[in-house]
Design a protein around this motif. Structure first.
Motif, short mmCIF file in Angstrom:
data_model
loop_
_atom_site.label_atom_id
_atom_site.label_comp_id
_atom_site.label_asym_id
_atom_site.label_seq_id
_atom_site.Cartn_x
_atom_site.Cartn_y
_atom_site.Cartn_z
N HIS A 42 0.84 -1.23 -0.15
CA HIS A 42 -0.05 -0.07 -0.15
C HIS A 42 0.77 1.29 -0.07
O HIS A 42 0.33 2.41 -0.15
N CYS A 43 2.17 1.25 0.24
CA CYS A 43 2.88 2.32 0.46
C CYS A 43 4.31 2.25 0.02
O CYS A 43 5.15 1.67 0.74
N ASP A 44 4.64 2.23 -1.22
CA ASP A 44 6.02 2.09 -1.71
C ASP A 44 6.78 3.53 -1.95
O ASP A 44 6.58 4.36 -2.58
N PRO A 45 7.87 3.64 -0.90
CA PRO A 45 8.65 4.74 -0.60
C PRO A 45 9.21 5.29 -1.96
O PRO A 45 9.12 6.64 -2.31
N ASP A 46 9.65 4.30 -2.83
CA ASP A 46 10.41 4.93 -3.98
C ASP A 46 9.40 5.63 -5.01
O ASP A 46 9.67 6.75 -5.46
N THR A 47 8.06 5.14 -5.03
CA THR A 47 7.01 5.79 -6.02
C THR A 47 6.55 7.17 -5.41
O THR A 47 6.78 8.26 -6.19
N LEU A 48 6.21 7.08 -4.07
CA LEU A 48 5.80 8.39 -3.66
C LEU A 48 6.79 9.42 -3.42
O LEU A 48 6.50 10.64 -3.36
N LEU A 49 8.00 8.98 -3.00
CA LEU A 49 9.32 10.11 -2.83
C LEU A 49 9.52 10.73 -4.14
O LEU A 49 10.06 11.69 -4.41
N ALA A 50 9.39 10.03 -5.57
CA ALA A 50 9.61 10.36 -6.69
C ALA A 50 8.57 11.41 -7.23
O ALA A 50 8.96 12.03 -8.50
N ASP A 51 7.51 11.22 -6.84
CA ASP A 51 6.28 11.92 -7.61
C ASP A 51 5.39 12.70 -6.59
O ASP A 51 4.57 12.07 -5.94
N ALA A 52 5.51 14.17 -6.50
CA ALA A 52 4.85 14.84 -5.66
C ALA A 52 3.23 14.59 -5.63
O ALA A 52 2.56 14.63 -4.82
N GLY A 53 2.64 14.53 -6.98
CA GLY A 53 1.61 14.22 -7.30
C GLY A 53 0.96 12.92 -6.64
O GLY A 53 -0.18 13.08 -6.02
N LYS A 54 1.65 11.99 -6.78
CA LYS A 54 1.22 10.59 -6.22
C LYS A 54 1.25 10.83 -4.53
O LYS A 54 0.32 10.17 -4.15
N LEU A 55 2.24 11.46 -4.27
CA LEU A 55 2.36 11.69 -2.60
C LEU A 55 1.15 12.23 -2.02
O LEU A 55 0.69 11.85 -1.12
N LYS A 56 0.83 13.44 -2.75
CA LYS A 56 -0.46 14.34 -2.48
C LYS A 56 -1.53 13.40 -2.45
O LYS A 56 -2.53 13.41 -1.74
N ALA A 57 -1.87 12.62 -3.47
CA ALA A 57 -3.12 11.76 -3.79
C ALA A 57 -3.16 10.82 -2.80
O ALA A 57 -4.28 10.39 -2.00
N PHE A 58 -2.03 10.16 -2.41
CA PHE A 58 -1.78 9.12 -1.44
C PHE A 58 -2.48 9.72 -0.02
O PHE A 58 -3.02 9.03 0.70
N LYS A 59 -1.80 10.79 0.41
CA LYS A 59 -2.30 11.55 1.74
C LYS A 59 -3.65 11.68 1.81
O LYS A 59 -4.59 11.54 2.65
N HIS A 60 -4.09 12.01 0.52
CA HIS A 60 -5.84 12.50 0.58
C HIS A 60 -6.53 11.23 0.59
O HIS A 60 -7.67 11.35 1.00
N ALA A 61 -5.91 10.20 0.04
CA ALA A 61 -6.85 9.12 0.13
C ALA A 61 -7.04 8.58 1.70
O ALA A 61 -8.01 8.06 1.79
N VAL A 62 -6.20 8.76 2.49
CA VAL A 62 -6.15 8.38 3.92
C VAL A 62 -7.07 9.30 4.50
O VAL A 62 -7.93 9.06 5.43
N GLU A 63 -6.56 10.65 4.22
CA GLU A 63 -7.27 11.93 5.12
C GLU A 63 -8.81 11.90 4.78
O GLU A 63 -9.56 12.46 5.66
N SER A 64 -9.13 11.57 3.41
CA SER A 64 -10.45 12.06 2.91
C SER A 64 -11.42 10.86 3.56
O SER A 64 -12.57 11.23 3.58
N ARG A 65 -11.00 9.77 4.13
CA ARG A 65 -11.66 8.77 5.01
C ARG A 65 -11.65 9.08 6.49
O ARG A 65 -12.12 8.30 7.25
N GLY A 66 -11.23 10.13 6.77
CA GLY A 66 -11.16 10.27 8.48
C GLY A 66 -10.26 9.59 8.97
O GLY A 66 -10.51 9.49 10.16
N LEU A 67 -9.22 9.11 8.29
CA LEU A 67 -8.08 8.27 8.95
C LEU A 67 -6.85 9.28 8.93
O LEU A 67 -6.89 10.31 8.30
N MET A 68 -5.89 8.90 9.95
CA MET A 68 -4.69 9.36 9.93
C MET A 68 -3.53 8.15 10.06
O MET A 68 -4.01 7.00 10.28
N ILE A 69 -2.40 8.54 9.47
CA ILE A 69 -1.27 7.51 9.55
C ILE A 69 -0.60 7.52 10.95
O ILE A 69 0.07 8.63 11.27
N SER A 70 -0.63 6.67 11.70
CA SER A 70 -0.02 6.56 12.88
C SER A 70 1.46 6.40 12.56
O SER A 70 2.09 6.66 13.68
N ALA A 71 1.76 5.40 11.80
CA ALA A 71 3.19 5.20 11.67
C ALA A 71 3.49 4.43 10.25
O ALA A 71 2.55 3.91 9.72
#
Length: 322
Positions: A42-71
């Motif tokens: 669910h969370c590939d650092p290489d992909t997310l660190l290389a693409d700011a757009g994918k990083l933003k979309a990933f964060k939105h996918a979590v937060e839009s459901r009322g969730l936070m990433i604990s770790a």
């Protein structure tokens, strides 16, 4: 406190489907694997660190459901004596720290690792007895030459990134008890703390409530896993707590992992949660499922039901009766 889950349970589901399922259960947090033993479905650092757009979309996918990433979790052995293994594990830990910084996630969970017994060793060596003295010499070499130098460096990198390291106290690794965690923390800095999992305390003969007090006095609990253990004392008498049999041999093993409430009763879990509150831990309780008697869905669901009965969520009010 918030109730969460180590989402590697649902690695077979696409990220958004897994998040929908978790949110529908009433949870508030997810812990995500970024590599190492948990994988990175669910969370590939290489992909997310290389693409700011994918990083933003990933964060939105979590937060839009009322969730936070604990770790972010990358349990591995960065001290493995085979360089091909340790180098890969070290790299994922460093990438995960960077990703945690970018995602504003405060904790990276992993294992301390375990070195070999000399520079040319091929396999880890986990000393568990003080005599013959060879074991003491191995232990001293491991800590002085490998454990402390490595984690001092990683602790510094974590601090620079505003991230804390939660080491899971797991048998087979150099840091596996409250004492070994505090020893490393004293040497390597306060960015180093525990991802405390009571299941590993029970099978080592450690009372999790007392472990919480010991670590809590030092503000050394950075994250918390909710997993249970059942002990078969007849089999302990035969195999001891360092039972090396496969987890699949459930009739014969000295102990086995269980879902919350199926190894210890809810009064015990209420004591654990209350002690976490007592020492000032007010973060996420993250469910981990490794129960060989239940499916992922049933084990997870029962853990949710049991923990919801004992979790303390509201802030402490004034003692109006004083």
């Amino acid at each position: 406190m918030k109730l969460g889950v180590f989402a590697v349970l649902f690695s077979q589901k696409p990220l958004e489907e897994a998040l929908d399922y978790i949110a529908a259960k009433g949870l508030e947090a997810v812990e995500l694997g970024t590599g190492g033993y948990p994988g990175n479905a669910h969370c590939d650092p290489d992909t997310l660190l290389a693409d700011a757009g994918k990083l933003k979309a990933f964060k939105h996918a979590v937060e839009s459901r009322g969730l936070m990433i604990s770790a972010l979790s990358c349990h591995a052995n960065p001290l493995h004596p085979q360089k091909a293994i340790s180098s890969a594990d070290d790299a994922i830990i460093r990438k995960t720290i960077e990703l945690a910084n970018r995602l504003e996630v405060p904790v990276v969970n992993t294992f301390s690792g375990c070195p070999g017994d000399h520079e040319d060793a091929k396999y880890p060596n986990w000393p568990v007895a003080p005599w013959p003295n060879d074991f003491q010499e191995i232990l001293a070499w491991q800590w002085e030459k490998k454990v402390i130098p490595y984690w001092s460096e990683i602790g510094g990198i974590a601090e620079q990134n505003g991230v804390k390291i939660g080491l899971e106290l797991h048998g087979g690794f150099s840091v596996h008890t409250p004492a070994t965690l505090l020893r490393l923390r004293e040497a390597a800095g306060k960015a180093i703390g525990a991802n405390l999992d009571p299941s590993h305390m029970w099978w080592q003969g450690i009372d999790p409530v007392e472990a919480i007090k010991i670590l809590g006095r030092e503000n050394a609990i950075h994250h918390f896993h909710a997993k249970d253990t059942s002990i078969d004392y007849n089999n302990v008498n035969k195999h001891g707590v360092t039972d090396m049999q496969s987890y699949t041999l459930m009739m014969d093993r000295a102990w086995q992992f269980r879902s919350v409430g199926f190894g210890h009763d809810l009064k015990t879990w209420a004591d654990i949660i209350s002690t976490l509150r007592l020492v000032g831990y007010d973060y996420v309780v993250s469910i981990e499922h490794e129960d060989g008697l239940m499916s992922v869905e049933e084990g997870f669901s029962k853990a949710v039901q049991n923990l919801q009965q004992v979790l303390i969520k509201e802030p402490v009010g004034d003692m109006w009766w004083v």
